[in-house]
Design a protein around this motif. Structure first.
Motif, PDB file in Angstrom:
ATOM      1  N   PHE A  90      14.399   6.926 -10.439  1.00  0.00           N
ATOM      2  CA  PHE A  90      14.909   6.583  -9.114  1.00  0.00           C
ATOM      3  C   PHE A  90      13.835   6.751  -8.037  1.00  0.00           C
ATOM      4  O   PHE A  90      13.793   5.987  -7.064  1.00  0.00           O
ATOM      5  N   ALA A  91      12.976   7.753  -8.209  1.00  0.00           N
ATOM      6  CA  ALA A  91      11.898   7.951  -7.242  1.00  0.00           C
ATOM      7  C   ALA A  91      10.936   6.771  -7.254  1.00  0.00           C
ATOM      8  O   ALA A  91      10.512   6.272  -6.200  1.00  0.00           O
ATOM      9  N   LYS A  92      10.591   6.291  -8.460  1.00  0.00           N
ATOM     10  CA  LYS A  92       9.681   5.153  -8.550  1.00  0.00           C
ATOM     11  C   LYS A  92      10.360   3.863  -8.086  1.00  0.00           C
ATOM     12  O   LYS A  92       9.744   3.023  -7.423  1.00  0.00           O
ATOM     13  N   ALA A  93      11.622   3.700  -8.434  1.00  0.00           N
ATOM     14  CA  ALA A  93      12.345   2.493  -8.027  1.00  0.00           C
ATOM     15  C   ALA A  93      12.447   2.396  -6.514  1.00  0.00           C
ATOM     16  O   ALA A  93      12.516   1.286  -5.955  1.00  0.00           O
ATOM     17  N   SER A  94      12.439   3.537  -5.823  1.00  0.00           N
ATOM     18  CA  SER A  94      12.527   3.519  -4.366  1.00  0.00           C
ATOM     19  C   SER A  94      11.296   2.909  -3.714  1.00  0.00           C
ATOM     20  O   SER A  94      11.308   2.643  -2.508  1.00  0.00           O
ATOM     21  N   SER A  95      10.253   2.684  -4.490  1.00  0.00           N
ATOM     22  CA  SER A  95       9.103   1.947  -3.968  1.00  0.00           C
ATOM     23  C   SER A  95       9.536   0.574  -3.484  1.00  0.00           C
ATOM     24  O   SER A  95       8.997   0.033  -2.514  1.00  0.00           O
ATOM     25  N   GLY A  96      10.518  -0.005  -4.172  1.00  0.00           N
ATOM     26  CA  GLY A  96      11.032  -1.313  -3.772  1.00  0.00           C
ATOM     27  C   GLY A  96      11.752  -1.265  -2.446  1.00  0.00           C
ATOM     28  O   GLY A  96      11.737  -2.239  -1.673  1.00  0.00           O
ATOM     29  N   LEU A  97      12.400  -0.134  -2.166  1.00  0.00           N
ATOM     30  CA  LEU A  97      13.064   0.041  -0.870  1.00  0.00           C
ATOM     31  C   LEU A  97      12.039   0.030   0.249  1.00  0.00           C
ATOM     32  O   LEU A  97      12.241  -0.599   1.293  1.00  0.00           O
ATOM     33  N   ILE A  98      10.917   0.701   0.015  1.00  0.00           N
ATOM     34  CA  ILE A  98       9.845   0.753   1.009  1.00  0.00           C
ATOM     35  C   ILE A  98       9.277  -0.638   1.258  1.00  0.00           C
ATOM     36  O   ILE A  98       9.205  -1.108   2.396  1.00  0.00           O
ATOM     37  N   GLN A  99       8.868  -1.312   0.171  1.00  0.00           N
ATOM     38  CA  GLN A  99       8.264  -2.628   0.334  1.00  0.00           C
ATOM     39  C   GLN A  99       9.245  -3.626   0.935  1.00  0.00           C
ATOM     40  O   GLN A  99       8.900  -4.391   1.838  1.00  0.00           O
ATOM     41  N   GLY A 100      10.476  -3.630   0.423  1.00  0.00           N
ATOM     42  CA  GLY A 100      11.459  -4.605   0.873  1.00  0.00           C
ATOM     43  C   GLY A 100      11.785  -4.475   2.345  1.00  0.00           C
ATOM     44  O   GLY A 100      11.855  -5.479   3.072  1.00  0.00           O
ATOM     45  N   PHE A 116      15.062  -4.382  -6.989  1.00  0.00           N
ATOM     46  CA  PHE A 116      15.276  -4.866  -8.356  1.00  0.00           C
ATOM     47  C   PHE A 116      13.957  -4.949  -9.125  1.00  0.00           C
ATOM     48  O   PHE A 116      13.851  -4.458 -10.263  1.00  0.00           O
ATOM     49  N   VAL A 117      12.947  -5.530  -8.506  1.00  0.00           N
ATOM     50  CA  VAL A 117      11.660  -5.714  -9.186  1.00  0.00           C
ATOM     51  C   VAL A 117      10.999  -4.374  -9.487  1.00  0.00           C
ATOM     52  O   VAL A 117      10.521  -4.135 -10.609  1.00  0.00           O
ATOM     53  N   TRP A 118      10.967  -3.486  -8.516  1.00  0.00           N
ATOM     54  CA  TRP A 118      10.352  -2.181  -8.746  1.00  0.00           C
ATOM     55  C   TRP A 118      11.175  -1.341  -9.715  1.00  0.00           C
ATOM     56  O   TRP A 118      10.627  -0.504 -10.435  1.00  0.00           O
ATOM     57  N   SER A 119      12.481  -1.570  -9.760  1.00  0.00           N
ATOM     58  CA  SER A 119      13.324  -0.845 -10.716  1.00  0.00           C
ATOM     59  C   SER A 119      13.012  -1.259 -12.150  1.00  0.00           C
ATOM     60  O   SER A 119      13.003  -0.419 -13.066  1.00  0.00           O
ATOM     61  N   VAL A 120      12.760  -2.552 -12.345  1.00  0.00           N
ATOM     62  CA  VAL A 120      12.370  -3.029 -13.680  1.00  0.00           C
ATOM     63  C   VAL A 120      11.054  -2.378 -14.097  1.00  0.00           C
ATOM     64  O   VAL A 120      10.910  -1.898 -15.233  1.00  0.00           O
ATOM     65  N   ALA A 168       0.830  -1.209   0.000  1.00  0.00           N
ATOM     66  CA  ALA A 168       0.000   0.000   0.000  1.00  0.00           C
ATOM     67  C   ALA A 168       0.866   1.261   0.000  1.00  0.00           C
ATOM     68  O   ALA A 168       0.611   2.205  -0.756  1.00  0.00           O
ATOM     69  N   THR A 169       1.907   1.271   0.838  1.00  0.00           N
ATOM     70  CA  THR A 169       2.770   2.449   0.913  1.00  0.00           C
ATOM     71  C   THR A 169       3.574   2.628  -0.366  1.00  0.00           C
ATOM     72  O   THR A 169       3.711   3.747  -0.882  1.00  0.00           O
ATOM     73  N   ALA A 170       4.113   1.518  -0.893  1.00  0.00           N
ATOM     74  CA  ALA A 170       4.903   1.595  -2.122  1.00  0.00           C
ATOM     75  C   ALA A 170       4.044   2.051  -3.301  1.00  0.00           C
ATOM     76  O   ALA A 170       4.469   2.889  -4.111  1.00  0.00           O
ATOM     77  N   ALA A 171       2.827   1.509  -3.399  1.00  0.00           N
ATOM     78  CA  ALA A 171       1.934   1.890  -4.499  1.00  0.00           C
ATOM     79  C   ALA A 171       1.508   3.349  -4.383  1.00  0.00           C
ATOM     80  O   ALA A 171       1.444   4.075  -5.390  1.00  0.00           O
ATOM     81  N   LEU A 172       1.234   3.790  -3.156  1.00  0.00           N
ATOM     82  CA  LEU A 172       0.834   5.177  -2.963  1.00  0.00           C
ATOM     83  C   LEU A 172       1.985   6.125  -3.309  1.00  0.00           C
ATOM     84  O   LEU A 172       1.775   7.192  -3.906  1.00  0.00           O
ATOM     85  N   TRP A 173       3.202   5.735  -2.956  1.00  0.00           N
ATOM     86  CA  TRP A 173       4.372   6.546  -3.303  1.00  0.00           C
ATOM     87  C   TRP A 173       4.552   6.625  -4.816  1.00  0.00           C
ATOM     88  O   TRP A 173       4.829   7.696  -5.366  1.00  0.00           O
ATOM     89  N   TRP A 174       4.375   5.484  -5.504  1.00  0.00           N
ATOM     90  CA  TRP A 174       4.506   5.427  -6.960  1.00  0.00           C
ATOM     91  C   TRP A 174       3.522   6.395  -7.613  1.00  0.00           C
ATOM     92  O   TRP A 174       3.879   7.174  -8.502  1.00  0.00           O
ATOM     93  N   VAL A 175       2.257   6.338  -7.165  1.00  0.00           N
ATOM     94  CA  VAL A 175       1.228   7.201  -7.750  1.00  0.00           C
ATOM     95  C   VAL A 175       1.506   8.666  -7.429  1.00  0.00           C
ATOM     96  O   VAL A 175       1.275   9.550  -8.254  1.00  0.00           O
ATOM     97  N   THR A 176       2.013   8.937  -6.240  1.00  0.00           N
ATOM     98  CA  THR A 176       2.358  10.306  -5.869  1.00  0.00           C
ATOM     99  C   THR A 176       3.443  10.859  -6.787  1.00  0.00           C
ATOM    100  O   THR A 176       3.376  12.011  -7.230  1.00  0.00           O
ATOM    101  N   VAL A 177       4.435  10.030  -7.098  1.00  0.00           N
ATOM    102  CA  VAL A 177       5.489  10.442  -8.031  1.00  0.00           C
ATOM    103  C   VAL A 177       4.896  10.707  -9.405  1.00  0.00           C
ATOM    104  O   VAL A 177       5.262  11.677 -10.086  1.00  0.00           O
ATOM    105  N   ASP A 178       3.969   9.859  -9.840  1.00  0.00           N
ATOM    106  CA  ASP A 178       3.315  10.036 -11.133  1.00  0.00           C
ATOM    107  C   ASP A 178       2.610  11.389 -11.200  1.00  0.00           C
ATOM    108  O   ASP A 178       2.681  12.087 -12.215  1.00  0.00           O
TER     109      ASP A 178
END
Length: 219
Positions: free
Chosen positions: A50-60, A93-97, A23-33
């Motif tokens: 890099f901002a979107k890829a950091s969603s993976g940092l949050i989830q991980g 890695f996954v969110w970066s892809v 939920a947090t990673a997805a909300l961050w992704w949409v906020t960046v969008d």
């Protein structure tokens, strides 16, 4: 009783990890969008990537911390820091892809995932994606888990099956609702999908506890 408590705690940790992490990673992704949905120029594009890829940092980190905390009850010798690092690396890695395909579309215009038209197709595509994701998480985490548990190769198999069954819950939940959701609706979708997927993931992967004996912590 301890094993039952450990199994229950593991399911709860996976549910909380998926809920908070996704939920947090997805909300961050949409906020960046919404901050800059169409980057212009190389610097702007790389910033959004890099901002979107950091969603993976949050989830991980969220998933790794909660999973590791619960798993140490079952396997006391588990290295919590190494577990969190391994989980976070896969998440990044996954969110970066996904971020790469979102910011830098391929020359032929092919999307990262095939187009889907129905909820069934969404579930099937997500299950395939989940299978691959589970293998990545399973392999990375098994390298850490083998120091705390025997027969750790089972962890790879149950994660592939678990993520393959859990990810469709997230994608289907994300596909139900309005076509232009608000941030609140996106968070609610993530809440429902995260809890259900976490329970599914925790239940399936937790079955491996019966075949992975705990190792004694090093003196």
């Amino acid at each position: 009783m301890q094993e039952d408590d450990g199994f229950t705690r593991w399911i709860e940790a996976c549910a909380a990890g998926e809920l908070l992490g996704i939920a947090t990673a997805a909300l961050w992704w949409v906020t960046v969008d919404r901050f800059d949905p169409v980057p212009i120029g190389a610097v702007s594009e790389w910033f959004i990537f890099f901002a979107k890829a950091s969603s993976g940092l949050i989830q991980g980190m969220v998933l790794g911390l909660l999973q590791g905390w619960a798993l140490r009850r079952q396997f006391p010798a588990l290295d919590l820091r190494a577990w969190v690092i391994a989980t976070t690396i896969v998440g990044i890695f996954v969110w970066s892809v996904a971020a790469w395909y979102a910011v830098f579309p391929s020359l032929d215009g092919d999307p990262l995932l095939p187009a889907v038209a129905t909820l069934f197709q969404t579930a099937v595509a997500a299950a395939g994606f989940g299978l691959g994701l589970g293998l990545l998480f399973g392999i990375a985490q098994a390298l850490i888990l083998r120091r705390a548990a025997g027969q750790a190769h089972w962890w790879i198999a149950v994660n592939a099956v678990g993520w393959g069954a859990a990810l469709p819950c997230i994608y289907v939940a994300a596909s139900v609702g309005s076509a232009s959701p608000t941030s609140l609706e996106i968070a609610f979708r993530g809440l429902v999908g995260g809890v259900v997927s976490g329970v599914v993931l925790g239940t399936i992967t937790g079955l491996s506890f019966a075949v992975m004996p705990a190792r004694r912590p090093a003196a």
